[in-house]
Design a protein around this motif. Structure first.
Motif, short mmCIF file in Angstrom:
data_model
loop_
_atom_site.label_atom_id
_atom_site.label_comp_id
_atom_site.label_asym_id
_atom_site.label_seq_id
_atom_site.Cartn_x
_atom_site.Cartn_y
_atom_site.Cartn_z
N SER A 20 0.76 -1.17 0.05
CA SER A 20 -0.01 0.20 0.14
C SER A 20 0.79 1.25 -0.05
O SER A 20 0.64 2.35 -0.82
CB SER A 20 -0.90 0.03 1.26
N THR A 57 -1.43 -7.22 -5.13
CA THR A 57 -1.40 -5.99 -4.74
C THR A 57 -2.15 -5.61 -3.63
O THR A 57 -3.20 -6.35 -3.10
CB THR A 57 -1.95 -5.19 -5.76
N GLY A 59 -4.00 -2.46 -0.64
CA GLY A 59 -4.46 -1.18 -1.18
C GLY A 59 -6.27 -1.18 -0.86
O GLY A 59 -6.90 -0.28 -1.15
N ALA A 60 -6.58 -2.44 -0.90
CA ALA A 60 -8.11 -2.41 -0.94
C ALA A 60 -8.66 -1.71 0.40
O ALA A 60 -9.51 -0.81 -0.05
CB ALA A 60 -8.64 -3.72 -0.78
N VAL A 61 -8.24 -1.98 1.56
CA VAL A 61 -8.80 -1.25 2.68
C VAL A 61 -8.52 0.31 2.37
O VAL A 61 -9.49 0.98 2.40
CB VAL A 61 -8.23 -1.71 3.83
N ASN A 144 -5.31 -10.45 -4.29
CA ASN A 144 -5.37 -9.97 -2.92
C ASN A 144 -5.70 -10.50 -2.10
O ASN A 144 -6.52 -11.81 -2.34
CB ASN A 144 -5.88 -8.43 -3.10
N GLU A 145 -5.64 -10.59 -0.73
CA GLU A 145 -6.53 -11.30 0.42
C GLU A 145 -7.98 -11.12 0.15
O GLU A 145 -8.49 -9.63 -0.23
CB GLU A 145 -5.93 -11.09 1.58
N ASP A 147 -10.22 -9.70 1.60
CA ASP A 147 -10.28 -8.98 3.12
C ASP A 147 -11.86 -8.91 3.49
O ASP A 147 -12.37 -8.65 4.55
CB ASP A 147 -9.63 -7.68 2.91
N ASP A 158 -1.22 -10.76 5.81
CA ASP A 158 -0.49 -9.62 5.11
C ASP A 158 0.10 -10.02 3.67
O ASP A 158 0.03 -11.26 3.55
CB ASP A 158 1.03 -9.22 6.14
N ASN A 159 0.25 -9.16 2.89
CA ASN A 159 0.43 -9.56 1.61
C ASN A 159 1.78 -10.04 1.04
O ASN A 159 2.20 -10.59 0.15
CB ASN A 159 0.17 -8.17 0.58
N GLY A 221 0.73 -0.41 5.18
CA GLY A 221 0.76 -1.76 4.96
C GLY A 221 0.72 -2.38 6.16
O GLY A 221 0.70 -1.91 7.41
N THR A 222 0.74 -3.76 6.04
CA THR A 222 0.63 -4.35 7.25
C THR A 222 1.97 -5.25 7.40
O THR A 222 2.50 -5.77 8.38
CB THR A 222 -0.36 -5.67 7.14
N GLY A 223 2.92 -5.08 6.52
CA GLY A 223 4.27 -5.93 6.47
C GLY A 223 5.53 -5.18 6.89
O GLY A 223 5.66 -4.03 6.27
#
Ligand code: GLU
Length: 286
Positions: A20, A57, A59-61, A144-145, A147, A158-159, A221-223
């Motif tokens: 993201s 990728t 970015g969804a959230v 993507n996950e 979500d 996490d991606n 992001g989460t990572g």
């Protein structure tokens, strides 16, 4: 080092993950269209060279939050809000990707996954077949996950990890993580001026894995580095070479695949005993 990088030239099936923070303008959190354009152009060019390409990728959230102008998370029901935002944002993100892919005469497809996609035998079998068919059709899968349905129990989280799982699932020979950092350091270089940059990781030692746990990541992001090392563990065990590189210049994609010494290379060491579904089942995340 030169020889190790030479093998990048022969990669046939490549998974590229972008976070993201690499897709947004830092000041506003809005999508960086210039970067997205260069990213898609690089991917389409790899396709034109006959390679199989997958984009993972995020970015969804964050795109969803922006779309409904949500400033902060609803404390009462953070999961439902996050999932609603993902539902809005994933569609919007895909619309943007589709438009740019179409400009380069390329077809893109969407695959959303959860833990179950890997753990459940039939789901995994179906997902593999779908990827295989998309490659035959010359299409670029965008992953993507999922979500909107993945809560803690179902979520990969996490991606970085997701991209390593995808690379393993489809027998990719290369995973490229594009991040906001140049590669692996002995410590967080933003905090410790003595942190040393590591060009190549030939073996993922316990000491290295421990190091990742203490490092931090960006806020978008989460990572952080920990999830990247977890990804390296999965990729390496499944025989996939992995590179972490800075997304500040997206054009590093073709340079890395031309064998240039950019980012940190994690060498694959296939472990015949590594059981991907079992590993995913046992995985825990924040
Ligand atoms: N799947 C999440 C999203 O698209 C991001 C996960 C991550 O940043 O690693 O918003």
């Amino acid at each position: 080092m030169t020889n190790m990088r030479d093998r990048m030239k022969d990669k046939k099936r490549i998974v590229i993950k972008i976070g993201s923070s690499s897709l947004q303008h830092e000041e506003t959190g809005d999508l960086d269209y210039t970067k997205l354009d260069v990213l898609v152009r690089e991917l389409c060019d790899l396709r034109n060279r006959g390679k199989d390409v997958v984009l993972v990728t995020s970015g969804a959230v964050s795109v969803g939050k922006k779309a409904v102008m949500m400033e902060k998370t609803d404390e009462d029901n953070p999961t439902a809000v996050k999932q609603a935002c993902a539902a809005i944002g994933q569609a919007r993100l895909m619309m943007t990707y589709q438009k740019i892919f179409a400009e380069y005469n390329q077809v893109a497809a969407q695959i959303l996954m959860t833990k179950n996609t890997i753990i459940d035998n039939l789901n995994r079998f179906n997902a593999r077949n779908t990827f295989a068919e998309l490659f035959k059709l010359g299409v670029v899968p965008i992953v993507n996950e999922n979500d909107t349905v993945a809560t803690y129990e179902l979520g990969i989280g996490d991606n970085d990890t997701l991209s390593a799982i995808v690379a393993s699932l489809i027998d990719a020979d290369m995973l490229l993580l594009l991040s906001d950092i140049d590669g692996l350091y002995t410590d967080d270089p933003r905090k410790n001026p003595d942190a040393r940059y590591i060009e190549v990781v030939e073996e993922l030692t316990d000491e290295l894995m421990e190091m990742g746990k203490t490092s931090t990541g960006s806020s978008a992001g989460t990572g952080g580095m920990n999830t990247k090392l977890q990804a390296a563990k999965i990729a390496s065990s499944m025989g996939v070479d992995m590179v972490i590189a800075n997304s500040a210049d997206i054009k590093v994609i073709h340079r890395i695949l031309a064998g240039q010494n950019i980012g940190t290379l994690f060498m694959a060491h296939r472990d015949a005993a590594f059981d991907l579904p079992l590993y995913v089942q046992q995985m825990t995340h924040e």
